[in-house]
Scaffold this motif. Sequence first.
Motif, PDB file in Angstrom:
ATOM      1  N   LEU A  25       7.582  83.078 -50.572  1.00  0.00           N
ATOM      2  CA  LEU A  25       7.011  81.810 -51.025  1.00  0.00           C
ATOM      3  C   LEU A  25       7.634  81.371 -52.345  1.00  0.00           C
ATOM      4  O   LEU A  25       7.899  80.187 -52.553  1.00  0.00           O
ATOM      5  CB  LEU A  25       5.503  81.949 -51.196  1.00  0.00           C
ATOM      6  CG  LEU A  25       4.692  81.873 -49.915  1.00  0.00           C
ATOM      7  CD1 LEU A  25       3.219  82.002 -50.220  1.00  0.00           C
ATOM      8  CD2 LEU A  25       4.949  80.549 -49.215  1.00  0.00           C
ATOM      9  N   LEU A  48      13.068  69.772 -54.651  1.00  0.00           N
ATOM     10  CA  LEU A  48      12.946  68.577 -53.809  1.00  0.00           C
ATOM     11  C   LEU A  48      12.116  67.525 -54.531  1.00  0.00           C
ATOM     12  O   LEU A  48      12.449  66.339 -54.540  1.00  0.00           O
ATOM     13  CB  LEU A  48      12.242  68.906 -52.487  1.00  0.00           C
ATOM     14  CG  LEU A  48      12.989  69.611 -51.382  1.00  0.00           C
ATOM     15  CD1 LEU A  48      12.113  69.689 -50.148  1.00  0.00           C
ATOM     16  CD2 LEU A  48      14.259  68.878 -51.062  1.00  0.00           C
ATOM     17  N   PHE A  49      11.040  67.984 -55.192  1.00  0.00           N
ATOM     18  CA  PHE A  49      10.152  67.028 -55.850  1.00  0.00           C
ATOM     19  C   PHE A  49      10.810  66.394 -57.062  1.00  0.00           C
ATOM     20  O   PHE A  49      10.461  65.293 -57.454  1.00  0.00           O
ATOM     21  CB  PHE A  49       8.836  67.703 -56.247  1.00  0.00           C
ATOM     22  CG  PHE A  49       7.921  67.897 -55.094  1.00  0.00           C
ATOM     23  CD1 PHE A  49       7.441  66.796 -54.390  1.00  0.00           C
ATOM     24  CD2 PHE A  49       7.564  69.157 -54.671  1.00  0.00           C
ATOM     25  CE1 PHE A  49       6.613  66.959 -53.301  1.00  0.00           C
ATOM     26  CE2 PHE A  49       6.724  69.335 -53.583  1.00  0.00           C
ATOM     27  CZ  PHE A  49       6.253  68.236 -52.897  1.00  0.00           C
ATOM     28  N   ALA A  80      11.124  79.986 -51.476  1.00  0.00           N
ATOM     29  CA  ALA A  80      11.076  78.672 -50.844  1.00  0.00           C
ATOM     30  C   ALA A  80      10.426  77.656 -51.772  1.00  0.00           C
ATOM     31  O   ALA A  80      10.842  76.497 -51.824  1.00  0.00           O
ATOM     32  CB  ALA A  80      10.314  78.750 -49.523  1.00  0.00           C
ATOM     33  N   GLY A  81       9.412  78.123 -52.540  1.00  0.00           N
ATOM     34  CA  GLY A  81       8.716  77.216 -53.446  1.00  0.00           C
ATOM     35  C   GLY A  81       9.656  76.624 -54.486  1.00  0.00           C
ATOM     36  O   GLY A  81       9.600  75.428 -54.763  1.00  0.00           O
ATOM     37  N   GLY A 119      13.625  65.358 -57.009  1.00  0.00           N
ATOM     38  CA  GLY A 119      14.539  64.340 -56.482  1.00  0.00           C
ATOM     39  C   GLY A 119      15.896  64.875 -56.091  1.00  0.00           C
ATOM     40  O   GLY A 119      16.790  64.108 -55.763  1.00  0.00           O
ATOM     41  N   GLY A 120      16.085  66.188 -56.142  1.00  0.00           N
ATOM     42  CA  GLY A 120      17.383  66.726 -55.759  1.00  0.00           C
ATOM     43  C   GLY A 120      17.347  67.288 -54.356  1.00  0.00           C
ATOM     44  O   GLY A 120      16.394  67.056 -53.609  1.00  0.00           O
ATOM     45  N   GLU A 121      18.391  68.030 -54.004  1.00  0.00           N
ATOM     46  CA  GLU A 121      18.390  68.682 -52.704  1.00  0.00           C
ATOM     47  C   GLU A 121      17.602  69.977 -52.797  1.00  0.00           C
ATOM     48  O   GLU A 121      17.274  70.446 -53.892  1.00  0.00           O
ATOM     49  CB  GLU A 121      19.830  68.993 -52.254  1.00  0.00           C
ATOM     50  CG  GLU A 121      20.651  67.777 -51.889  1.00  0.00           C
ATOM     51  CD  GLU A 121      21.372  67.219 -53.091  1.00  0.00           C
ATOM     52  OE1 GLU A 121      21.168  67.740 -54.208  1.00  0.00           O
ATOM     53  OE2 GLU A 121      22.147  66.258 -52.909  1.00  0.00           O
ATOM     54  N   PHE A 122      17.330  70.549 -51.630  1.00  0.00           N
ATOM     55  CA  PHE A 122      16.643  71.845 -51.573  1.00  0.00           C
ATOM     56  C   PHE A 122      17.457  72.870 -52.353  1.00  0.00           C
ATOM     57  O   PHE A 122      18.671  72.964 -52.183  1.00  0.00           O
ATOM     58  CB  PHE A 122      16.516  72.266 -50.113  1.00  0.00           C
ATOM     59  CG  PHE A 122      15.753  73.533 -49.896  1.00  0.00           C
ATOM     60  CD1 PHE A 122      14.392  73.583 -50.130  1.00  0.00           C
ATOM     61  CD2 PHE A 122      16.397  74.678 -49.464  1.00  0.00           C
ATOM     62  CE1 PHE A 122      13.676  74.747 -49.919  1.00  0.00           C
ATOM     63  CE2 PHE A 122      15.681  75.846 -49.254  1.00  0.00           C
ATOM     64  CZ  PHE A 122      14.322  75.875 -49.489  1.00  0.00           C
ATOM     65  N   LEU A 123      16.794  73.621 -53.232  1.00  0.00           N
ATOM     66  CA  LEU A 123      17.432  74.666 -54.034  1.00  0.00           C
ATOM     67  C   LEU A 123      18.403  74.149 -55.086  1.00  0.00           C
ATOM     68  O   LEU A 123      19.157  74.914 -55.658  1.00  0.00           O
ATOM     69  CB  LEU A 123      18.168  75.694 -53.161  1.00  0.00           C
ATOM     70  CG  LEU A 123      17.291  76.667 -52.380  1.00  0.00           C
ATOM     71  CD1 LEU A 123      18.174  77.577 -51.548  1.00  0.00           C
ATOM     72  CD2 LEU A 123      16.437  77.501 -53.298  1.00  0.00           C
ATOM     73  N   ASN A 124      18.384  72.823 -55.352  1.00  0.00           N
ATOM     74  CA  ASN A 124      19.264  72.316 -56.409  1.00  0.00           C
ATOM     75  C   ASN A 124      18.571  72.502 -57.740  1.00  0.00           C
ATOM     76  O   ASN A 124      17.901  71.629 -58.257  1.00  0.00           O
ATOM     77  CB  ASN A 124      19.533  70.824 -56.158  1.00  0.00           C
ATOM     78  CG  ASN A 124      20.550  70.281 -57.131  1.00  0.00           C
ATOM     79  OD1 ASN A 124      20.894  70.939 -58.110  1.00  0.00           O
ATOM     80  ND2 ASN A 124      21.036  69.096 -56.868  1.00  0.00           N
ATOM     81  N   GLN A 164      19.768  75.928 -64.100  1.00  0.00           N
ATOM     82  CA  GLN A 164      20.338  76.924 -63.183  1.00  0.00           C
ATOM     83  C   GLN A 164      19.906  78.327 -63.570  1.00  0.00           C
ATOM     84  O   GLN A 164      19.640  79.164 -62.711  1.00  0.00           O
ATOM     85  CB  GLN A 164      21.858  76.812 -63.175  1.00  0.00           C
ATOM     86  CG  GLN A 164      22.326  75.663 -62.307  1.00  0.00           C
ATOM     87  CD  GLN A 164      23.786  75.354 -62.479  1.00  0.00           C
ATOM     88  OE1 GLN A 164      24.521  76.126 -63.078  1.00  0.00           O
ATOM     89  NE2 GLN A 164      24.199  74.211 -61.968  1.00  0.00           N
ATOM     90  N   VAL A 222      11.496  73.918 -52.978  1.00  0.00           N
ATOM     91  CA  VAL A 222      10.684  72.722 -52.749  1.00  0.00           C
ATOM     92  C   VAL A 222      10.437  71.979 -54.054  1.00  0.00           C
ATOM     93  O   VAL A 222      10.444  70.743 -54.083  1.00  0.00           O
ATOM     94  CB  VAL A 222       9.360  73.115 -52.071  1.00  0.00           C
ATOM     95  CG1 VAL A 222       8.441  71.934 -51.964  1.00  0.00           C
ATOM     96  CG2 VAL A 222       9.634  73.667 -50.692  1.00  0.00           C
TER      97      VAL A 222
END
Lengths: 139, 502, 119
Positions: A77, A87-88, A80-81, A90-95, A107, A84
């Motif tokens: 979690l 994502l919130f 993945a969290g 405004g970037g890509e997943f895991l950015n 980073q 996510v």
Amino acid sequence: MRDNLILRVTARILIPIIILFALYVQFHGDYSPGGGFQAGVIFSSAILLYALAFGLDTAAKVVPNQALIATASLGVLLYAGTGVVSLFFGGEFLNYSLLADEPTTGQHIGIIIIELGVGLTVAAIMLLIFFTFARRILN
Amino acid sequence: MIHEQLSVLLVVIPLLAAPITAMFNKLSWSWLITLLVCASCCFFSAWLLMDVANGEIIHYELGGWAPPWGIEYRIDALNALVALIVCIIALCTTIYSRKSVEQEILPYQHGMFYAAFQLCFLGLLGITLTGDIFNVFVFLEISSLASYALIAMGKNRKALTSSFHYLVLGTLGATFFLIGVGLAYAATGTLNMDDLAAKLPLVENIQMVHTAFALIIVGLALKAAIYPLHLWLPNAYSYAPTVISIFLSATATKVAIYVLIRCLFNVFSLEYVLTTWLPQIMTVLGAVAILYGSVRAIGQTGMKKMLAYSSVAQIGYMIMGIGFLSQQGLTASIVHLFNHALMKGALFMAAGLYIYRVNTATFENLKGMGREMPYTFFAMLIAALSLIGVPGTVGFVSKWQLINAALEQQQWGMVVIILLGSLLAIVYVWKLVEVLYFQSAEKIRVQGVESGSERIGSSPLGMTSAMWILALACIYFGFNTELTLGTAGTAVDLLFSAGGTK
Amino acid sequence: MTDYILGHINYWIIIILMMVGLYTMMSKPNLIKKMAGLSVFQTGVILLYISFGKVTGGTAPIVAEGFDTYSNPLPQVLMLTAIVVGVATTALGFALIVRIQEAYGSIEEDELEKMDDET
């Protein structure tokens, strides 16, 4: 289990060192070779040593099965969290450049949290595998 | 915001939900979470398909790292169609699963069962969406590992041995694929599929690339259960818990075939494939698979095993379509991939209902059950007619396409074999109908069902409704071919135009 | 000729490992030996990738002063994933073997088949 003094004393000395080393590999993985996978395996080996020296039942009191399942789930979690959360932002997943004002700081934060998640999951899963087999065979 | 993230959400939702499900061990909770996950993925994948149906390609850079260095998800009409069918089947399976799981899986495993189911679902979606060939391997193993565990949960002890065989052969296949990917990487220095497609033509004459090609194809063929490498399939599917038989038979091999199509047409170009013997081999193997699978299906004494062997035959149709290497052949394969998922899903669901009621699906114990359960029987009949390829059902659409493709290339032998395959399908479907409807029932049928159990008189609503959704879809998509044929056409156009230009 | 053999020594070893693994997997009826063969086979693949990534004279890929040739880190990262997959496969395989032993009382494949045929 037969009392083996040498084994128990050595284990008592070694276990803290192994755990310390695991934590070092975990958190210094940002700058040098290391990271969650390695740290998780090293950490679990400390508990394995404990289980071998003091017996399965004692070890099961330290790390109950349910706690191991919860830790493993929590690690996934956390991983993945973090993705996510980016994502919130405004970037890509895991950015995780977006996790802080400075991309590099972001980073650093991102990789530490991600590796922590990996470390927790790997350690818990390795122990789960060991305990599951050990109990089956003893029964 | 959601719109740009659609592709990754499909993988992230099950990834978030699976650990949560593993922590709950109550059937109702884990079932509900899985249902929500599958429903939302279904919605998102339908949305994704609408976005790419006109031939657009979506690129999604994971972590903001630009390809070819980062991993990208690359979605065109083909991926979106495969992702949609995986999601539809997962949703229907979940609706169906509740009572069946309650009966077949031990209570303390319920949470883990659904968590593994979601991981398997996640892996299959990941394979379809990713544009990075190493990522395909990782997701392939995620879904396979989850499915080995799920198959081993079957009640019969043979489930354990068949799961072990699947594990050995599946890992062998995946490792072959891995060696192939490694050799391709050594030759080109990239793992991104688009980038590989651009760089492979420059080195395509060195030995290493031929080896990579061969290993990748063999590895995928093992995963897709293409004829001589199908040995793990019949046992694994017939001894798995019913829910898993439904899900895996309708999706797992299809996804492997999707990767095969992707590798043949996108990664290695059409021109390269034409220089090898592969097209002829695939057509012939497809033909053999059709005959072998159908003949073996006739000889079976259990419904699930018959359906599993019929899967081997149906995979043969898809492989034959790919082997023609023509636009029409490939369209037929892709449409059949979609259609077969619908009908095999419905058929296994019917088998599951019989198992729910009488605890077994061997023909001896099923005599006359069709009259006792007319609705189940009728839905099964629709799906079975579709398996034969009766006009008005989905099976007809894809077989018609395939026959046309064979005629176009003037492969008369293949036309005969396709028709012969349908005839053999009539034989085994008739055997099923005869046992279920025309033979008279015997008294000792019900075994191991406690008296007073709710299973005696009725079939649960969830199970029947999920089966009817798929059975009616078999008819609906038989008449309205816009979604399947249209999207497959777009996908095939993209695959054929991509060869050489990019 | 000697140079050719010695220069590719890692590849010879990899091929031998893979073949030993494959042969063990196919020829031995004992399920545990099959798993061992599978593991040896996978180890061969891991070494194959690592060999691809090695640059002669290169150091570990960490930025530091005084070094400008690095080995390619990507194959190593890929193999980290493959090792994890391998561990999971092996654990699952052994778990299945334990369950098979409990259910059948044997882990020899020929005996298992005989028992399956009888029922």
